[in-house]
Design an enzyme around this catalytic site. Structure first.
Site, PDB file in Angstrom:
ATOM      1  N   PHE A 134       5.932  50.439  -5.415  1.00 29.12           N
ATOM      2  CA  PHE A 134       5.275  49.993  -4.181  1.00 29.12           C
ATOM      3  C   PHE A 134       3.833  49.533  -4.407  1.00 29.12           C
ATOM      4  O   PHE A 134       3.027  49.533  -3.488  1.00 29.12           O
ATOM      5  CB  PHE A 134       5.323  51.094  -3.108  1.00 29.12           C
ATOM      6  N   THR A 166      14.551  47.601  -7.346  1.00 30.16           N
ATOM      7  CA  THR A 166      14.655  46.405  -6.527  1.00 30.16           C
ATOM      8  C   THR A 166      15.927  45.614  -6.765  1.00 30.16           C
ATOM      9  O   THR A 166      16.328  44.816  -5.921  1.00 30.16           O
ATOM     10  CB  THR A 166      13.451  45.505  -6.836  1.00 30.16           C
ATOM     11  N   ILE A 186      18.906  33.461  -0.797  1.00 31.29           N
ATOM     12  CA  ILE A 186      19.037  34.892  -1.053  1.00 31.29           C
ATOM     13  C   ILE A 186      19.928  35.053  -2.287  1.00 31.29           C
ATOM     14  O   ILE A 186      21.120  34.757  -2.254  1.00 31.29           O
ATOM     15  CB  ILE A 186      19.611  35.613   0.180  1.00 31.29           C
ATOM     16  N   ASN A 224      20.989  37.623  -3.929  1.00 25.65           N
ATOM     17  CA  ASN A 224      22.031  38.647  -3.809  1.00 25.65           C
ATOM     18  C   ASN A 224      21.856  39.333  -2.454  1.00 25.65           C
ATOM     19  O   ASN A 224      20.943  40.149  -2.274  1.00 25.65           O
ATOM     20  CB  ASN A 224      21.909  39.659  -4.959  1.00 25.65           C
ATOM     21  N   PRO A 225      22.694  38.986  -1.482  1.00 27.15           N
ATOM     22  CA  PRO A 225      22.493  39.519  -0.127  1.00 27.15           C
ATOM     23  C   PRO A 225      22.543  41.047  -0.053  1.00 27.15           C
ATOM     24  O   PRO A 225      21.943  41.631   0.844  1.00 27.15           O
ATOM     25  CB  PRO A 225      23.658  38.903   0.668  1.00 27.15           C
ATOM     26  N   GLN A 232      16.417  45.814   0.031  1.00 25.59           N
ATOM     27  CA  GLN A 232      14.962  45.684   0.026  1.00 25.59           C
ATOM     28  C   GLN A 232      14.415  45.644   1.446  1.00 25.59           C
ATOM     29  O   GLN A 232      13.410  46.272   1.758  1.00 25.59           O
ATOM     30  CB  GLN A 232      14.551  44.411  -0.722  1.00 25.59           C
ATOM     31  N   GLU A 281       8.646  42.420   0.427  1.00 28.30           N
ATOM     32  CA  GLU A 281       7.461  42.797   1.189  1.00 28.30           C
ATOM     33  C   GLU A 281       7.459  42.174   2.576  1.00 28.30           C
ATOM     34  O   GLU A 281       6.808  42.687   3.491  1.00 28.30           O
ATOM     35  CB  GLU A 281       6.199  42.423   0.409  1.00 28.30           C
TER      36      GLU A 281
HETATM   37 MO1  MOS Z   1       3.167  45.110  -4.794  1.00 29.98          MO
HETATM   38  S1  MOS Z   1       1.797  46.051  -3.630  1.00 29.98           S
HETATM   39  O1  MOS Z   1       2.189  43.860  -5.414  1.00 29.98           O
HETATM   40  O2  MOS Z   1       3.761  46.168  -5.983  1.00 29.98           O
END
Ligand code: MOS
Length: 734
Positions: A244, A472, A618, A620-621, A627, A694
């Site tokens: 993160f 991820t 996308i 991989n949906p 995510q 993000e």
């Molecule tokens: Mo993200 S806050 O750039 O890992």
């Protein structure tokens, strides 16, 4: 390869493997505990020693003396590393405070010693016996108190201040105006896997098995801090248990493990103990944000202003919460300002959608408030002020912008038309029910990224890149890319990640990793296809790669034949030209949230959530959906729970463990739905994809806040929205 012009049709567009909702190829390893994190690499070193980090007990001042006598004599203790005996240390380009402090102390829990012992328990017991005398100095810990000393500081990706037209005049003249201030607290990444490293020296060569999002940055900063050549540093991060943004940089676990291993002549393992992490590492810094919006009576924004104050250690970065206001809505007269004040808390730095998430937490409440003042539906108000060009730089269009479509689709799916715009009107037993919405908006960054691909005689394609998978799905989308490009099934692709001996990738950050790293793999595969075609006597422009064969006309040859015994290897990367300067590349979405607020206790429960996203192709949906729903969950945390509480006298985050730093658990999260609009963005890369990880967090908290308002009529502008902030103003509804 250089990506300079919008991508036209290419082998990726076959979409035989790319774009499919495939399960993660590392899933079985993860679910059976066979994907080792750094600290669990029992296979890489023998007879390791264990390091335990001692953090400073004061926030600012200096160490007068350290007494190591008792600790050194404790059972099993092998060495104690401090700034006094560590030799001269440099500082990584991306570190603000020193990773080994002393005698000057820059923040609470700054590492001041590493106790190395035969066992973890002995190291911990030894650390208890380190006696430190401090001389305290006055520090600044209260953002509100120091905000007016803030100086302009450019946030990532833009100037400190921007101005277009005449904001003051237009705002003063606007018939409908909002002037409101919002605050967001300090937040912790609180990833599951703590920062952890194993260090081993072989002569003057150092290997670190560590937990890091950005391998090449880490290598550079280790080399710089230890003043050794980069060639002598190897970083390995095969699996990362969440980051993160908290693992973008070299941290004390890795540096101190390296120092400890050098002294004791044995590999050393260091994991930051959870209660140390919150004050020792980085966090998302708190903000104070003032937003002013002026509009004509028919709802056109004529003036929009956003000022932000945040604090950080000297040389730290500003949070950058105004950046999305520069781009999201039209309006001829605009201003933004970023002010950074000095604070002596731990270093504030990137956390999932740095700046953009914080800014959207304020902006999208302000938009809701403004819509209400205008008597407009908040979705219609947003659509009325949509723009297809950068409102600060009208020569730059967005490469793709489907914000309106996201709202229209979401409204339909969520049943928005049934919402009663008057607050406090809907009840379900003891629950007051409210519905809220907010835009999601996060920019798309592109970062140079390289990979190596090898074809062997059994037809296996092996991809190597220093890209990381921080939970991820990188392993999977990289495998899909190579499979698509080489015309082989997914099972024929092996992916190796997170090792500095592999070509340098974008790394995982800023939601740029998915698109950038696969584009790098794409480039390497283009080169491998050329090598294969040449080897097999095909014209590479005509050759089709499919079903494990290379074909042209009537001729078909098994792909593996090109490999022969030695195998065939190609290495290349993608470099991005200036398409992202000519076009504003961003990702968009719309969040919808339904909450129930207990009429008597003001307890808030999220009942339903929907996000509709438009974020390029996308890849991989299934992994992309994960995510987004993860980000939506984190947004609920930001809205209702997460807050590092500052002790403003002593200067530290009080709730520095997972018992007191609250994040959502399963019981807090209702059914979440998410939907991707069909989109490809040929400007973003040959993959035509964008970031999504993000985007999902940007705006969620505001949608929750707006739903709470719709339920109760109480407008909370200070996050997190806890029941104490509602209780006094709750309507008396019996
Ligand atoms: Mo993200 S806050 O750039 O890992």
């Amino acid at each position: 390869m250089k990506f300079e012009t919008a991508a036209t049709t290419n082998p990726i567009d076959q979409l035989k493997v790319i774009g499919k909702p495939l399960s993660r190829i590392d899933g079985p390893l993860k679910t059976t505990g066979m994907a080792p994190y750094a600290y669990e690499r029992h296979d890489v070193v023998s007879n390791p020693a264990y390091g335990y980090v001692v953090g400073s007990a004061i926030a600012k001042g200096r160490i007068a003396s350290i007494d190591l006598g008792k600790a050194k004599a404790a059972p099993g203790v092998l060495a104690i590393i401090t700034a006094e005996n560590a030799g001269k240390l440099g500082k990584g380009d991306r570190n603000t405070a020193k990773l080994l402090g002393g005698p000057e102390i820059e923040h609470y829990h700054q590492a001041i010693a590493l106790v190395v012992a035969d066992s973890f328990e002995q190291a911990r017991a030894g650390a208890e016996l380190v006696h430190v005398d401090y001389v305290k100095a006055e520090g600044a810990f209260d953002l509100e108190a120091v905000k007016d000393t803030g100086k302009p500081r450019a946030p990532f990706g833009g100037p400190a201040d921007t101005a277009v037209g005449d904001f003051d005049r237009a705002f003063a003249a606007a018939p409908v105006r909002l002037d409101a201030t919002y605050t967001t607290p300090d937040q912790a990444h609180a990833m599951m896997e703590p920062h952890a490293s194993i260090a081993a020296w072989n002569g003057d060569k150092l290997t670190l098995w560590t937990s890091n999002q950005m391998i090449a940055w880490g290598v550079g900063d280790v080399a710089k801090t230890l003043d050794i050549p980069k060639e002598n540093v190897r970083l390995v991060s095969s699996f990362v248990g969440g980051g993160f943004g908290g693992k973008l940089f070299l941290r004390s676990d890795a540096l101190l493990a390296a120092l400890g291993a050098r002294v004791v002549g044995r590999p050393v393992k260091v994991a930051l103990q959870r209660p140390l992490m919150f004050n020792n590492t980085t966090h998302r810094p708190a903000t104070i944000q003032r937003i002013r919006i002026g509009a004509s009576r028919d709802g056109k924004i004529t003036a929009i202003g956003h000022e932000e104050w945040s604090g950080n250690l000297p040389d730290g970065r500003a949070e950058g919460a105004v950046s999305q206001t520069r781009l999201l809505y039209a309006g001829a007269n605009r201003m933004t300002a970023t002010r950074l004040a000095a604070l002596d808390l731990a270093e504030g730095n990137a956390m999932r959608a740095p700046g953009e998430a914080s800014g959207m937490m304020a902006l999208e409440i302000a938009i809701d408030e403004m819509a209400e003042k205008l008597g407009l539906d908040p979705i219609e108000f947003r659509i009325l002020n949509d723009t297809q060009i950068d409102p600060e730089r009208p020569t730059r269009p967005f490469s793709q912008r489907q914000l309106t479509e996201c709202f229209r689709t979401g409204a339909e799916r969520f049943g928005w038309s049934k919402r009663d715009p008057r607050p406090g009107r809907v009840r379900d037993g003891r629950w007051m029910i409210g519905i809220g919405t907010a835009a999601a908006f996060r920019n798309n960054l592109v970062v140079k990224s390289a990979a190596r691909v090898r074809l062997d005689r059994s037809g296996i394609v092996t991809v190597e890149t220093d890209m990381t998978d921080i939970g991820t799905g990188s392993y999977t989308i990289i495998a899909q890319t190579a499979a698509e490009m080489m015309g082989v099934p997914l099972e024929k692709v092996v992916v190796r990640l997170g090792d500095s001996t592999f070509p340098v990738s974008s790394g995982s950050g800023g939601q740029f990793g998915g698109n950038s790293s696969t584009a790098g793999v794409y480039a390497a595969c283009v080169k491998l296809r050329e090598a294969v075609a040449q080897k097999l006597g095909f014209n590479s422009a005509e050759a089709e790669f499919a079903d494990g064969e290379v074909r042209a006309g009537n001729r078909r040859v098994p792909l593996a034949e090109a490999a022969a015994d030695a195998g065939l290897t190609a290495e290349d990367g993608v470099e991005f030209g200036d398409l992202d300067k000519k076009y504003q590349q961003s990702t968009f979405g719309a969040h919808f949230v339904e909450v129930g607020v207990d009429a008597a206790t003001a307890e808030i429960r999220v009942r339903r959530m929907l996000a509709v996203c438009a974020a390029g192709r996308i890849l991989n949906p299934k992994t992309a959906r994960s995510q987004v729903i993860g980000a939506m969950t984190m947004g609920v945390g930001a809205a209702l729970m997460e807050e590092l509480v500052v002790d403003k006298r002593k200067g530290f985050f009080v709730n520095h463990d997972l018992a007191a730093y609250e994040v959502p658990v399963h019981a807090d999260i209702p059914r979440q739905e998410m939907f991707f609009l069909d989109e490809t963005d040929p400007m973003s890369s040959p993959m035509k994809a964008k970031g999504v990880a993000e985007l999902g967090i940007c705006g969620v908290a505001s949608a929750v806040a707006n739903a709470v308002y719709n339920a109760t009529g109480v407008r909370v502008r200070d996050y997190p929205i806890t029941l104490d902030k509602l209780l006094e103003q709750m309507p008396d509804v019996g």
